[in-house]
Scaffold this motif. Sequence first.
Motif, PDB file in Angstrom:
ATOM      1  N   PRO A  38       0.792  -1.299  -0.004  1.00 36.40           N
ATOM      2  CA  PRO A  38      -0.070   0.023   0.103  1.00 36.40           C
ATOM      3  C   PRO A  38       0.848   1.069  -0.074  1.00 36.40           C
ATOM      4  O   PRO A  38       1.863   1.345   0.540  1.00 36.40           O
ATOM      5  CB  PRO A  38      -0.910   0.142   1.372  1.00 36.40           C
ATOM      6  CG  PRO A  38      -0.169  -1.053   2.245  1.00 36.40           C
ATOM      7  CD  PRO A  38       0.596  -1.816   1.183  1.00 36.40           C
ATOM      8  N   SER A  39       0.259   2.332  -0.527  1.00 32.99           N
ATOM      9  CA  SER A  39       0.694   3.645  -0.752  1.00 32.99           C
ATOM     10  C   SER A  39       0.001   4.641  -0.053  1.00 32.99           C
ATOM     11  O   SER A  39      -0.864   4.371   0.885  1.00 32.99           O
ATOM     12  CB  SER A  39       1.248   3.698  -1.965  1.00 32.99           C
ATOM     13  OG  SER A  39       2.298   4.963  -1.984  1.00 32.99           O
ATOM     14  N   LEU A  40       0.297   5.996  -0.289  1.00 28.46           N
ATOM     15  CA  LEU A  40      -0.689   7.057   0.266  1.00 28.46           C
ATOM     16  C   LEU A  40      -2.060   7.101  -0.289  1.00 28.46           C
ATOM     17  O   LEU A  40      -3.161   7.293   0.791  1.00 28.46           O
ATOM     18  CB  LEU A  40      -0.122   8.346   0.097  1.00 28.46           C
ATOM     19  CG  LEU A  40       1.358   8.753   0.570  1.00 28.46           C
ATOM     20  CD1 LEU A  40       1.914  10.013   0.034  1.00 28.46           C
ATOM     21  CD2 LEU A  40       1.168   8.739   1.988  1.00 28.46           C
ATOM     22  N   LEU A  41      -2.443   6.701  -1.465  1.00 32.42           N
ATOM     23  CA  LEU A  41      -3.696   6.970  -2.187  1.00 32.42           C
ATOM     24  C   LEU A  41      -4.036   5.605  -3.073  1.00 32.42           C
ATOM     25  O   LEU A  41      -3.188   4.884  -3.538  1.00 32.42           O
ATOM     26  CB  LEU A  41      -3.816   8.006  -2.896  1.00 32.42           C
ATOM     27  CG  LEU A  41      -3.587   9.426  -2.220  1.00 32.42           C
ATOM     28  CD1 LEU A  41      -3.768  10.585  -3.175  1.00 32.42           C
ATOM     29  CD2 LEU A  41      -4.737   9.602  -1.119  1.00 32.42           C
ATOM     30  N   LEU A 116     -10.625   3.770   3.390  1.00 33.46           N
ATOM     31  CA  LEU A 116      -9.914   4.504   4.400  1.00 33.46           C
ATOM     32  C   LEU A 116     -10.472   6.169   3.782  1.00 33.46           C
ATOM     33  O   LEU A 116     -10.463   6.965   4.678  1.00 33.46           O
ATOM     34  CB  LEU A 116      -8.495   4.376   4.440  1.00 33.46           C
ATOM     35  CG  LEU A 116      -7.481   5.268   5.342  1.00 33.46           C
ATOM     36  CD1 LEU A 116      -8.104   4.738   6.747  1.00 33.46           C
ATOM     37  CD2 LEU A 116      -6.094   4.588   5.448  1.00 33.46           C
ATOM     38  N   VAL A 117     -10.204   6.176   2.569  1.00 34.77           N
ATOM     39  CA  VAL A 117     -10.220   7.736   2.231  1.00 34.77           C
ATOM     40  C   VAL A 117     -11.784   7.934   1.449  1.00 34.77           C
ATOM     41  O   VAL A 117     -11.970   8.951   0.959  1.00 34.77           O
ATOM     42  CB  VAL A 117      -9.553   7.890   0.985  1.00 34.77           C
ATOM     43  CG1 VAL A 117      -7.814   7.883   1.501  1.00 34.77           C
ATOM     44  CG2 VAL A 117      -9.743   7.298  -0.454  1.00 34.77           C
ATOM     45  N   GLY A 118     -12.882   6.883   1.738  1.00 34.28           N
ATOM     46  CA  GLY A 118     -13.992   7.058   1.373  1.00 34.28           C
ATOM     47  C   GLY A 118     -14.260   7.156  -0.345  1.00 34.28           C
ATOM     48  O   GLY A 118     -15.256   7.785  -0.702  1.00 34.28           O
ATOM     49  N   ASP A 488      -4.992   9.190   8.119  1.00 31.27           N
ATOM     50  CA  ASP A 488      -5.476   8.786   6.873  1.00 31.27           C
ATOM     51  C   ASP A 488      -4.685   8.031   5.708  1.00 31.27           C
ATOM     52  O   ASP A 488      -4.712   8.087   4.489  1.00 31.27           O
ATOM     53  CB  ASP A 488      -6.053  10.253   6.143  1.00 31.27           C
ATOM     54  CG  ASP A 488      -4.713  11.341   6.136  1.00 31.27           C
ATOM     55  OD1 ASP A 488      -4.119  11.107   7.023  1.00 31.27           O
ATOM     56  OD2 ASP A 488      -4.916  12.126   5.466  1.00 31.27           O
ATOM     57  N   VAL A 489      -3.448   7.540   6.523  1.00 30.27           N
ATOM     58  CA  VAL A 489      -2.570   6.885   5.770  1.00 30.27           C
ATOM     59  C   VAL A 489      -2.801   5.177   6.105  1.00 30.27           C
ATOM     60  O   VAL A 489      -2.789   4.854   7.450  1.00 30.27           O
ATOM     61  CB  VAL A 489      -1.170   7.202   6.014  1.00 30.27           C
ATOM     62  CG1 VAL A 489      -0.183   6.501   5.213  1.00 30.27           C
ATOM     63  CG2 VAL A 489      -0.964   8.655   5.478  1.00 30.27           C
ATOM     64  N   ASP A 490      -2.643   4.363   5.304  1.00 29.14           N
ATOM     65  CA  ASP A 490      -2.914   2.842   5.241  1.00 29.14           C
ATOM     66  C   ASP A 490      -1.651   2.368   6.345  1.00 29.14           C
ATOM     67  O   ASP A 490      -0.494   2.988   5.964  1.00 29.14           O
ATOM     68  CB  ASP A 490      -2.772   2.076   3.973  1.00 29.14           C
ATOM     69  CG  ASP A 490      -3.106   0.614   4.440  1.00 29.14           C
ATOM     70  OD1 ASP A 490      -2.454   0.060   5.218  1.00 29.14           O
ATOM     71  OD2 ASP A 490      -3.887  -0.157   3.563  1.00 29.14           O
ATOM     72  N   PRO A 491      -1.991   2.010   7.453  1.00 34.70           N
ATOM     73  CA  PRO A 491      -0.983   1.277   8.287  1.00 34.70           C
ATOM     74  C   PRO A 491      -0.116   0.453   7.720  1.00 34.70           C
ATOM     75  O   PRO A 491       1.029   0.363   8.408  1.00 34.70           O
ATOM     76  CB  PRO A 491      -1.798   0.863   9.625  1.00 34.70           C
ATOM     77  CG  PRO A 491      -3.130   0.700   9.186  1.00 34.70           C
ATOM     78  CD  PRO A 491      -3.574   1.594   8.181  1.00 34.70           C
ATOM     79  N   GLY A 492      -0.416  -0.189   6.749  1.00 38.85           N
ATOM     80  CA  GLY A 492       0.416  -1.114   6.077  1.00 38.85           C
ATOM     81  C   GLY A 492       2.008  -0.577   5.339  1.00 38.85           C
ATOM     82  O   GLY A 492       2.468  -1.328   4.950  1.00 38.85           O
ATOM     83  N   MET A 493       1.688   0.888   5.267  1.00 43.35           N
ATOM     84  CA  MET A 493       2.600   1.407   4.283  1.00 43.35           C
ATOM     85  C   MET A 493       3.973   1.330   4.967  1.00 43.35           C
ATOM     86  O   MET A 493       4.225   1.888   6.072  1.00 43.35           O
ATOM     87  CB  MET A 493       2.052   2.717   4.017  1.00 43.35           C
ATOM     88  CG  MET A 493       3.154   3.687   2.894  1.00 43.35           C
ATOM     89  SD  MET A 493       2.533   5.368   2.575  1.00 43.35           S
ATOM     90  CE  MET A 493       3.884   5.680   1.237  1.00 43.35           C
ATOM     91  N   ARG A 494       4.913   0.884   4.025  1.00 36.80           N
ATOM     92  CA  ARG A 494       6.249   0.888   4.710  1.00 36.80           C
ATOM     93  C   ARG A 494       7.202   1.669   3.533  1.00 36.80           C
ATOM     94  O   ARG A 494       6.735   1.770   2.283  1.00 36.80           O
ATOM     95  CB  ARG A 494       6.843  -0.409   4.649  1.00 36.80           C
ATOM     96  CG  ARG A 494       6.104  -1.390   5.614  1.00 36.80           C
ATOM     97  CD  ARG A 494       6.334  -0.633   7.139  1.00 36.80           C
ATOM     98  NE  ARG A 494       5.624  -1.642   8.039  1.00 36.80           N
ATOM     99  CZ  ARG A 494       4.396  -1.206   8.591  1.00 36.80           C
ATOM    100  NH1 ARG A 494       3.770  -0.122   8.338  1.00 36.80           N
ATOM    101  NH2 ARG A 494       3.822  -2.028   9.341  1.00 36.80           N
TER     102      ARG A 494
END
Length: 554
Positions: A38-41, A116-118, A488-494
């Motif tokens: 996952p990323s920001l959007l 997450l962002v609707g 508002d960011v996926d907690p899985g982003m690395r």
Amino acid sequence: MAVLDSPDPEPPPRGFLRTPHPVGLAWALLFFVWSMMPSLLPRVWYLQGVATGLSMITGYAIGVLIAWVIRRCGVEPEWSARTKRIGWWTLAAAAAILVPLFLALGSWWQQIIRDLVGVARAERSYYLLVLLIAVVVALLLLAAGRGIRAATAALTRLGGRWLPAPVARLGAVVLVLVLLVVLLNGALYRGLLGVAEQSAEAADHGTAEGVEQPQVPERSGSPASAEPWDSLGAEGRTFVAGGPSAERIAEVTGVPARTPIRVYAGRESADTVAGIADRVVAELERTDAFDRRVLAVVTTTGRGWVNANVASSFEYVAGGDTAIAAMQYSFLPSALSFVADRETPQVAGRALFEAVYKVWAARPEERRPKLVVFGESLGSYGGQAAFASGPDLVARTDGALLVGTPNFAEPWGRITADRDPGSPERLPVVDDGEHIRFASRPEDTELAAPWEFPRLVFWQHAGDPITWWSFDLAWHRPDWLREPLGPDVDPGMRWIPMVTFWQVTMDMVFSADVPAGFGHTYGPEAAQLWAKILNPPGWDAAATQRVENALRGG
């Protein structure tokens, strides 16, 4: 790209250009897996395919480079035919398992980000096409890299007829690099940019549906204005024709209001940026804007866009006793200006603010309006160019709302870097929040320390790729990915070397195609921030809510 398969200038063995390097393929597979993270959007499937293809070819190049370095160090194991077959079958088996697995996981992670962002969920089956696009992109770039290497090798052999081998090799590399720079940064770049600018200039003569020439003298482009309606550009016409009337402001706020002043000059109004700024100041003087309670200087984005939510909420909160000064400095859309022309927004930001400030400062102090600045994206970037530092912003304005600031902007970068110890990069605290505060949500401005006037806000969402994109993402993990992520960011982003860079790059393409409050979409919440910055007498939370409802069409 010249390292792809081998940077040696000697002629490759027969069939070499058709055989992929196994180490490179292993790294490409690893980068494929990483690119699904996952990323920001949320990204549409075809952008995911492009990001994955770029990641795969990056991984391939890294793998080939590592193999080359090992060979240069004298390590050249002689693998038996059986060992090679086992290696290839192992790689194939890994690909057969990991590719479908992470295509499925990637599509699932994208659904989580959409929730997450609707944003409405997408059809997951489209992710089957991600692999096809990724392979095509990677193969095209691989062919380009091999072509460059082959050209370098041919030039080396040609030069080797008259020059020592090391000199011929160096000369070939330099010549190929120069030709690439001339082609990409010269003829091709300028040619494409010229075509884009001509096309954008033609489109600038259009007017958005429903936009009509204003008739009140407080607006540029009206019959009373020195700026002809047709000269304002498409975005300028939309700006001066928009916004709330005095009657609407009074209806929403419950107190008497004035007709807000909006002045604007288009790119065609003068030959120079300074000349356009002078015409804006002339419009301010014509409309008696310097006698209003608050005067805002706005640096626009690209071809002249101003965020309607930020502008209108400013006028509501200040009771219409306002003037907004803006101008168009380019025909290019923001996306092209972001890549191709970062100088003009700064020139425009300085020119407009200094022209207004000169007249404002010449007035007696008791007859000056409050002077504030605002701008979004390239507008924030350009507008900040008028100020040397955060203290300079505080000293020469009575407030600011700088929205979705790009990562390369200054003094934003220095202010962020010099934040108080312990405060996160995504929401820095500066001097205990005495004057400057950062917010992803309006409530983020509420700190324990008193907030003195003038008040300045940098409004930036934790998931806005415009704010967080930089070339450094390719090889350096930023603090905002070391620290706890925003809500508002996926907690899985690395952070993954190179991969995160391509992911965030693709995130920028549709960064404004998400609901307000996420990505690069900044909406009616601007009313809350203006209420805090201007602090009008008698204003309360109920008034702010009514303004937000009005901006949402209520």
